[in-house]
Motif scaffolding. Structure first.
Motif, PDB file in Angstrom:
ATOM      1  N   LEU A 229      33.883  11.338 -11.447  1.00 39.64           N
ATOM      2  CA  LEU A 229      32.883  10.980 -12.444  1.00 39.64           C
ATOM      3  C   LEU A 229      32.999   9.529 -12.895  1.00 39.64           C
ATOM      4  O   LEU A 229      32.460   9.146 -13.921  1.00 39.64           O
ATOM      5  CB  LEU A 229      32.935  11.911 -13.666  1.00 39.64           C
ATOM      6  CG  LEU A 229      32.445  13.335 -13.437  1.00 39.64           C
ATOM      7  CD1 LEU A 229      32.544  14.139 -14.724  1.00 39.64           C
ATOM      8  CD2 LEU A 229      31.016  13.360 -12.919  1.00 39.64           C
ATOM      9  N   HIS A 230      33.722   8.718 -12.111  1.00 32.77           N
ATOM     10  CA  HIS A 230      33.790   7.291 -12.388  1.00 32.77           C
ATOM     11  C   HIS A 230      32.837   6.572 -11.434  1.00 32.77           C
ATOM     12  O   HIS A 230      32.765   6.904 -10.251  1.00 32.77           O
ATOM     13  CB  HIS A 230      35.202   6.744 -12.179  1.00 32.77           C
ATOM     14  CG  HIS A 230      36.203   7.310 -13.139  1.00 32.77           C
ATOM     15  ND1 HIS A 230      37.484   6.824 -13.250  1.00 32.77           N
ATOM     16  CD2 HIS A 230      36.112   8.322 -14.043  1.00 32.77           C
ATOM     17  CE1 HIS A 230      38.140   7.515 -14.164  1.00 32.77           C
ATOM     18  NE2 HIS A 230      37.333   8.430 -14.656  1.00 32.77           N
ATOM     19  N   CYS A 231      32.134   5.573 -11.944  1.00 31.84           N
ATOM     20  CA  CYS A 231      31.236   4.759 -11.128  1.00 31.84           C
ATOM     21  C   CYS A 231      31.606   3.299 -11.292  1.00 31.84           C
ATOM     22  O   CYS A 231      31.695   2.808 -12.430  1.00 31.84           O
ATOM     23  CB  CYS A 231      29.782   4.978 -11.520  1.00 31.84           C
ATOM     24  SG  CYS A 231      28.612   3.938 -10.597  1.00 31.84           S
ATOM     25  N   VAL A 232      31.811   2.600 -10.179  1.00 39.62           N
ATOM     26  CA  VAL A 232      32.076   1.173 -10.194  1.00 39.62           C
ATOM     27  C   VAL A 232      30.869   0.457  -9.612  1.00 39.62           C
ATOM     28  O   VAL A 232      30.392   0.800  -8.529  1.00 39.62           O
ATOM     29  CB  VAL A 232      33.333   0.810  -9.383  1.00 39.62           C
ATOM     30  CG1 VAL A 232      33.445  -0.702  -9.210  1.00 39.62           C
ATOM     31  CG2 VAL A 232      34.574   1.350 -10.074  1.00 39.62           C
ATOM     32  N   ILE A 233      30.367  -0.540 -10.332  1.00 39.66           N
ATOM     33  CA  ILE A 233      29.261  -1.368  -9.874  1.00 39.66           C
ATOM     34  C   ILE A 233      29.824  -2.742  -9.562  1.00 39.66           C
ATOM     35  O   ILE A 233      30.330  -3.428 -10.456  1.00 39.66           O
ATOM     36  CB  ILE A 233      28.161  -1.472 -10.941  1.00 39.66           C
ATOM     37  CG1 ILE A 233      27.624  -0.078 -11.298  1.00 39.66           C
ATOM     38  CG2 ILE A 233      27.018  -2.364 -10.454  1.00 39.66           C
ATOM     39  CD1 ILE A 233      26.737  -0.057 -12.525  1.00 39.66           C
ATOM     40  N   VAL A 234      29.763  -3.137  -8.300  1.00 40.84           N
ATOM     41  CA  VAL A 234      30.286  -4.437  -7.875  1.00 40.84           C
ATOM     42  C   VAL A 234      29.148  -5.453  -7.948  1.00 40.84           C
ATOM     43  O   VAL A 234      28.180  -5.373  -7.204  1.00 40.84           O
ATOM     44  CB  VAL A 234      30.857  -4.369  -6.448  1.00 40.84           C
ATOM     45  CG1 VAL A 234      31.454  -5.727  -6.060  1.00 40.84           C
ATOM     46  CG2 VAL A 234      31.904  -3.272  -6.338  1.00 40.84           C
ATOM     47  N   GLY A 235      29.276  -6.401  -8.844  1.00 41.04           N
ATOM     48  CA  GLY A 235      28.226  -7.389  -9.043  1.00 41.04           C
ATOM     49  C   GLY A 235      27.568  -7.222 -10.397  1.00 41.04           C
ATOM     50  O   GLY A 235      27.075  -6.135 -10.724  1.00 41.04           O
ATOM     51  N   ALA A 236      27.579  -8.286 -11.207  1.00 41.76           N
ATOM     52  CA  ALA A 236      27.039  -8.208 -12.564  1.00 41.76           C
ATOM     53  C   ALA A 236      25.792  -9.060 -12.718  1.00 41.76           C
ATOM     54  O   ALA A 236      25.570  -9.678 -13.756  1.00 41.76           O
ATOM     55  CB  ALA A 236      28.106  -8.627 -13.580  1.00 41.76           C
ATOM     56  N   GLY A 237      24.963  -9.107 -11.667  1.00 42.05           N
ATOM     57  CA  GLY A 237      23.647  -9.696 -11.813  1.00 42.05           C
ATOM     58  C   GLY A 237      22.739  -8.738 -12.561  1.00 42.05           C
ATOM     59  O   GLY A 237      23.185  -7.721 -13.115  1.00 42.05           O
ATOM     60  N   ALA A 238      21.444  -9.017 -12.565  1.00 43.51           N
ATOM     61  CA  ALA A 238      20.512  -8.174 -13.309  1.00 43.51           C
ATOM     62  C   ALA A 238      20.535  -6.730 -12.817  1.00 43.51           C
ATOM     63  O   ALA A 238      20.531  -5.790 -13.611  1.00 43.51           O
ATOM     64  CB  ALA A 238      19.102  -8.748 -13.205  1.00 43.51           C
ATOM     65  N   THR A 239      20.596  -6.545 -11.491  1.00 46.46           N
ATOM     66  CA  THR A 239      20.605  -5.182 -10.950  1.00 46.46           C
ATOM     67  C   THR A 239      21.818  -4.407 -11.419  1.00 46.46           C
ATOM     68  O   THR A 239      21.713  -3.260 -11.880  1.00 46.46           O
ATOM     69  CB  THR A 239      20.572  -5.220  -9.413  1.00 46.46           C
ATOM     70  OG1 THR A 239      19.355  -5.814  -8.970  1.00 46.46           O
ATOM     71  CG2 THR A 239      20.668  -3.814  -8.837  1.00 46.46           C
ATOM     72  N   GLY A 240      23.001  -5.002 -11.313  1.00 46.51           N
ATOM     73  CA  GLY A 240      24.220  -4.312 -11.703  1.00 46.51           C
ATOM     74  C   GLY A 240      24.270  -3.992 -13.180  1.00 46.51           C
ATOM     75  O   GLY A 240      24.647  -2.878 -13.581  1.00 46.51           O
TER      76      GLY A 240
END
Length: 464
Positions: free
Chosen positions: A204-215
């Motif tokens: 139940l952990h989610c990692v989003i790589v990239g902190a642009g607008a989409t992330g």
């Protein structure tokens, strides 16, 4: 491309991509019965390509132009909203534009397929065959002729060769990828609720790589939607405590391409929601169980989204002598013409356009593609009249970021700062402007009214 059982192709796909001589044995498919019409072929049905096909058809009708749109997909979803498809807020099947129906309604031609080559001397493009899910050929390989060719193939995620990223992380380049992530997210919640044993590390952990607008926007959407899923009688575990979302950014701050005040406000809101933000550190590996940061740190995660960096599709760098940059974008001049060919143009994310007096290429944003599509209508009009193509002028109307229902922040022309409801309404208006360009004002208004009515009768997010 798909891997099809040998013997089921007319021509092997590896050969299609590398041996243009075989395509020269295939007769050219006429784009129109009237051979005197100027043939405009648009490759890519994203925001810029679809708007351009629609505008050209409206402006010139059927008597002066033959407009053909080529795309390997059958439907269009506005790319800035793919994070909402991933979270389940938006349904790709319900809210997509069907190319076949749209083309018939607006008077251009749609051809399904993936462009794999070009013959600039003969002004022809090579389109690979299309296959169904069982490997049976639907459409044979084709050769399409053009007088004006517009490349509008957009961009894809750039994993920079990070080990395991292509295999274990999901990018949000297409509606299919976004829908696949959505299903994986729902399955993760159902699995966790039904299992008897204790949750494993990273579940139940989610990692989003990239902190642009989409992330950043995806993080907020997932915070809302995963809890919405859990509220539908998934009460065997404490989802509020166990759901974790982490954003990883190699740069010093989130939203590096946007004004700093928007980044600070967004970071404060995300931290308040419990989203963990890790900046200034690179992902060195993606595994089945999580991501590795640097040499020693490992972050366990069941879901990994790759939203760090973009590049134009790889096939552009091998096209018949065109000049490209390090991320495969076609180099274009101030008229948006590809360097070295007066009949080929590029718009949107796949074009590297540095305007006179500027140091950097135009940003890969929806507003850029929107303005360039407008400009190409003027270019085609000039070509029909035998005039020189006009120079493109770009106007930056500002930036917006929307964090689900929690908040929105923007910076408009002149540095005007907006937030809250006003920013959210302006953000939503961008999508309406795209729909207006694609469908017209009346149809967009009717669709908006219908959506408000239907929304009350269905779940707030997609649950299957």
């Amino acid at each position: 491309m798909q891997n099809i059982t040998p013997g089921m192709r007319l021509i092997p796909e590896a050969v299609l991509a590398n041996n243009a001589a075989l395509f020269r044995t295939i007769p050219e498919t006429p784009s129109h019965r009237d051979g005197s019409l100027h043939r405009v072929v648009i490759v890519g049905g994203g925001a810029g390509g679809l708007e351009l096909a629609t505008r050209l058809s409206r402006k010139f009708g059927k008597g002066r132009l033959s407009v053909t749109l080529v795309d390997r997909s059958r439907t269009h979803v506005w790319k800035p909203l793919l994070h909402e498809v991933a979270s389940g807020t938006l349904s790709a099947s319900r809210d997509a534009v069907e190319y076949i129906a749209h083309a018939s309604r607006h008077g251009y031609r749609y051809r399904i397929g993936e462009v794999v080559g070009i013959d600039r001397a003969k002004r022809q493009i090579f389109v690979a065959p299309s296959f169904d899910d069982d490997g049976r050929q639907i459409i044979p390989p084709r050769v399409l002729g053009y007088d004006t060719l517009v490349m509008a193939v957009g961009s894809v995620s750039n994993d920079f060769g990070t080990p395991g990223a292509a295999r274990h992380a999901i990018s949000l380049d297409t509606a299919e990828q976004a829908a696949r992530f959505n299903k994986r997210m729902i399955d993760a919640c159902l699995r966790a609720n039904a299992q008897y044993e204790q949750l494993s590390p990273g579940q139940l952990h989610c990692v989003i790589v990239g902190a642009g607008a989409t992330g950043v926007e995806l993080a907020a959407e997932l915070h809302k939607s995963m809890r919405e899923i859990a509220s539908h009688n998934l009460d065997n575990i404490d989802f509020e405590r166990l759901i974790r979302i982490t954003i990883v950014e190699a740069g010093p701050r989130i939203l590096p391409a946007l004004p700093e005040h928007m980044a600070r406000a967004s970071a404060r809101l995300l931290i308040k929601l419990g989203v963990q933000i890790r900046c200034g550190i690179k992902v060195t590996e993606v595994t089945e169980d999580g991501i590795r940061l640097g040499e020693k740190l490992f972050v366990p995660a069941e879901l990994v989204v790759w939203a760090a960096g973009i590049k134009a599709p790889d096939f552009l760098k091998s096209l018949d002598g065109f000049e490209t940059d390090r991320i495969n974008r076609l180099i274009v001049d101030e008229t948006l013409r590809a360097v070295g060919d007066e009949n080929v143009f590029a718009i949107g994310d796949c074009a590297n356009c540095v305007l006179p007096g500027e140091d950097n290429a135009l940003p890969p944003r929806a507003q850029t593609a929107h303005q360039q599509a407008d400009h190409l209508v003027k270019v085609v009009a000039a070509r029909l009249a035998g005039r020189a193509a006009p120079a493109f002028r770009y106007r930056d109307y500002g930036s917006l970021v929307s964090l689900a229902d929690y908040g929105a922040f923007g910076s408009l022309i002149g540095g005007l700062k907006i937030e809250g409801l006003v920013a959210r309404l302006v953000y939503r208006s961008l999508h309406k402007m795209h729909l207006k360009a694609v469908h017209g004002l009346a149809r967009t208004a009717l669709a908006s009214i219908g959506e408000m009515i239907v929304r009350r009768a269905r779940p707030r997010i997609k649950l299957h």
